[in-house]
Design a protein around this motif. Structure first.
Motif, PDB file in Angstrom:
ATOM      1  N   THR A 152       0.872  -1.177   0.000  1.00  0.00           N
ATOM      2  CA  THR A 152       0.000   0.000   0.000  1.00  0.00           C
ATOM      3  C   THR A 152       0.908   1.225   0.000  1.00  0.00           C
ATOM      4  O   THR A 152       2.007   1.167   0.539  1.00  0.00           O
ATOM      5  CB  THR A 152      -0.903   0.014   1.261  1.00  0.00           C
ATOM      6  N   PRO A 153       0.449   2.322  -0.597  1.00  0.00           N
ATOM      7  CA  PRO A 153       1.281   3.543  -0.523  1.00  0.00           C
ATOM      8  C   PRO A 153       1.312   4.129   0.880  1.00  0.00           C
ATOM      9  O   PRO A 153       2.134   4.982   1.180  1.00  0.00           O
ATOM     10  CB  PRO A 153       0.581   4.520  -1.479  1.00  0.00           C
ATOM     11  N   TYR A 154       0.387   3.691   1.725  1.00  0.00           N
ATOM     12  CA  TYR A 154       0.254   4.298   3.058  1.00  0.00           C
ATOM     13  C   TYR A 154       1.056   3.536   4.109  1.00  0.00           C
ATOM     14  O   TYR A 154       1.471   2.405   3.877  1.00  0.00           O
ATOM     15  CB  TYR A 154      -1.216   4.319   3.470  1.00  0.00           C
ATOM     16  N   GLY A 155       1.220   4.145   5.278  1.00  0.00           N
ATOM     17  CA  GLY A 155       1.937   3.495   6.378  1.00  0.00           C
ATOM     18  C   GLY A 155       1.560   4.133   7.707  1.00  0.00           C
ATOM     19  O   GLY A 155       2.424   4.549   8.476  1.00  0.00           O
ATOM     20  N   LEU A 156       0.247   4.204   7.957  1.00  0.00           N
ATOM     21  CA  LEU A 156      -0.165   4.918   9.164  1.00  0.00           C
ATOM     22  C   LEU A 156      -0.241   3.997  10.375  1.00  0.00           C
ATOM     23  O   LEU A 156       0.308   4.292  11.429  1.00  0.00           O
ATOM     24  CB  LEU A 156      -1.521   5.594   8.906  1.00  0.00           C
ATOM     25  N   ALA A 157      -0.954   2.875  10.246  1.00  0.00           N
ATOM     26  CA  ALA A 157      -1.159   2.022  11.417  1.00  0.00           C
ATOM     27  C   ALA A 157      -1.413   0.589  10.977  1.00  0.00           C
ATOM     28  O   ALA A 157      -1.637   0.314   9.791  1.00  0.00           O
ATOM     29  CB  ALA A 157      -2.351   2.529  12.227  1.00  0.00           C
ATOM     30  N   ALA A 158      -1.348  -0.316  11.967  1.00  0.00           N
ATOM     31  CA  ALA A 158      -1.624  -1.727  11.708  1.00  0.00           C
ATOM     32  C   ALA A 158      -1.904  -2.395  13.046  1.00  0.00           C
ATOM     33  O   ALA A 158      -1.516  -1.873  14.096  1.00  0.00           O
ATOM     34  CB  ALA A 158      -0.426  -2.410  11.049  1.00  0.00           C
TER      35      ALA A 158
END
Ligand code: NAD
Length: 498
Positions: A426-432
């Motif tokens: 994913t282009p995003y990397g906020l939370a998991a």
């Protein structure tokens, strides 16, 4: 006002609420210079609830000049930190004192359940300001390890004029995560709320003034992003812009900085967060209940929404039963009813956009298991039942785009390596989040995920003590914790010859 109110009491208050839609510059409410306004329509019931000042370049010029003048005068910027602390704590207390009024404005403005507004957003906003205030007279500079004939002082100084540009999903809370440290460190601030949710920002400006924040230190410019927001981003005398919002606008702000004065650009942007459930999760049912909340809370309009549910294939059948049951209670109802947990989406345009993603999911071959219906009986607002998709491939649009609504994609995996690969695709990397009983696996997976926050056996924990922000295209800034002070200060080295 007491906080415990019935549906009919909130409705009566809503019917008689008077809303000031003006901008606030130099300690005064006023019309926009060009005297333009726009209607604020409530997503709760489609009523026009306010006429909002449509600020443009001349208003931005006036506010920036005022903020600069006050910054240079030093009334706030050179005030002793302990004194700024006292004033900001008074501001937080006034927010608490007016919490029923502010919660009502938040709900009418953007449709969130009143119980969330009063129990989460408004106390969270007051707490953010208080936390930063309390910290500011406990932060020290450094002395460099210099040779004997030198003294090297490492200090932090306020950046100057800070523009705070925020979204509509947690209007006052997102603003307060930035206002707290920006004001505590001595900056002059211009807050631009979203055109979709300007009302609490406008209201708290007066509370800030009442608390003793000097005129011109805290200004509020409602208006459109492409007008007031853009003018702030291109202004030659704005020193920093602290932004929360979409990745697309975060990129535009960085370009605007390069085209103007290289102002510091801090971005807290979008997300498409993976919620990874292994077959050895401590409690599959609890994981499902949490997964439902992770996609449905705030109508799914949460930057860290757990919008991709990655489930280990061997546990999928059992987990899906729990998940379907857990999503059932998340049916939309009237936001002013204190029993409501799912309110309205922010407006008709956004509702249509989210519905469009549901149609795309079906067209691309995912299976809509439940939800996706719009509307509720008796009121003409922006309501949507959370949609659950099974059989999603991570390459599908619904697994890649930040839908920013209650649409959950379920993706099966077989190994931890595969789960991590999908999570990071994913282009995003906020939370998991990671659900497993195996401590080593939890640590291994948490370390491998490129995201600013990772939760283990829970979803969305956190408070002011730890930073919050993203990797990759989720942005570069961090709200909350002492790390957030870095955004609002410049580092200075002073060398003294001894
Ligand atoms: P948005 O980017 O459309 O707007 C955010 C703010 O930027 C608004 O005030 C808007 O008026 C302004 N803006 C728009 N165009 C502009 C321009 N050209 N120049 C300057 N300002 C401009 O985002 P939104 O729809 O309000 O909010 C949803 C987004 O916010 C989602 O992507 C969500 O993930 C993100 N978000 C992120 C976090 C986080 O902490 N990372 C928290 C909440 C929301």
């Amino acid at each position: 006002m007491t906080l415990q109110k019935s549906f009919s009491e909130w409705s009566t208050l809503a019917a008689s609420a008077t809303v000031n839609g003006q901008c606030f510059i130099d300690g005064q409410y006023r019309q926009a210079v060009e005297e333009q306004v726009f209607d604020k329509i409530s997503p709760v019931d489609g009523r026009v609830i306010a006429s909002i000042a449509r600020c443009t370049t001349p208003d931005v010029d006036t506010a920036v000049a005022c903020a600069r003048r006050v910054f240079e005068a030093g009334t706030w910027s050179r005030m002793a930190p302990g004194q700024r602390k006292r004033i900001l704590i008074a501001f937080a207390e006034l927010i608490e004192k007016h919490s029923a009024e502010l919660a009502l404005l938040e709900t009418l403005d953007m449709g969130k359940p009143i119980s969330n507004a009063i129990n989460v957003d408004i106390p969270g906003a007051a707490n953010a300001i208080r936390w930063s205030a309390e910290a500011i007279d406990k932060v020290y500079g450094e002395i460099a390890p210099t040779p004997q004939d030198q003294l090297g002082l490492i200090t932090r100084e306020a950046v100057g004029v800070v523009a705070v540009v925020v979204p509509w999903n947690f209007p006052l809370l997102m603003a307060s995560w930035k206002l707290g440290p920006a004001l505590a460190t001595g900056n002059s601030v211009i807050l631009k709320p979203s055109e979709r949710s300007p009302m609490t920002a406008i209201r708290v400006a007066q509370l800030a003034s009442e608390a003793g924040i000097p005129d011109g230190v805290f200004n509020v410019l409602p208006g459109y992003g492409h007008e007031a927001g853009s003018a702030l981003s291109l202004h030659m005398d704005v020193d920093a812009i602290a932004f929360t919002g979409s990745t697309a606008i975060a990129k535009a702000l960085m370009i605007a900085s390069g085209r103007s004065n290289l102002k510091r650009v801090w971005t807290e942007a979008g997300g498409k967060s993976p919620n990874i459930v292994f077959a050895d999760a401590p409690d599959l049912k609890a994981a499902a209940v949490s997964a439902a909340s992770a996609i449905a809370y705030n109508q799914g309009q949460v930057c860290v929404a757990g919008s991709r549910l990655l489930i280990e294939r061997s546990a999928k059948a059992e987990f899906m039963e729990h998940l379907q049951a857990a999503l059932e209670p998340w049916a939309p109802s009237h936001p002013l009813d204190p029993a409501t947990q799912l309110g309205a989406l922010v407006d008709q345009q956004h509702l249509a956009q989210v519905r469009g993603f549901i149609d795309t999911g079906i067209r691309e071959g995912a299976r809509l298991v439940q939800g996706g219906e719009t509307g509720i009986a008796g009121v003409d607002g922006c309501y949507l039942k959370p949609a659950l998709f099974d059989g999603v491939d991570n390459a599908m649009t619904i697994a890649q785009a930040e839908i920013f609504g209650p649409v959950l994609s379920v993706i099966a995996f077989d190994t931890a390596e595969e789960a991590v690969a999908i999570a990071n695709d994913t282009p995003y990397g906020l939370a998991a989040a990671v659900w497993t009983r195996d401590l080593s696996k939890a640590h291994r997976v948490a370390k491998s995920i490129r995201a600013g926050s990772v939760w283990v056996n829970q979803y969305s924990a956190g408070d002011m003590t730890a930073p919050f922000g993203g990797f990759k295209q989720s942005g570069n800034g961090r709200d909350r914790s002492l790390h957030s002070f870095d955004k609002y200060t410049e580092l200075k080295s002073t060398w003294i010859k001894l």
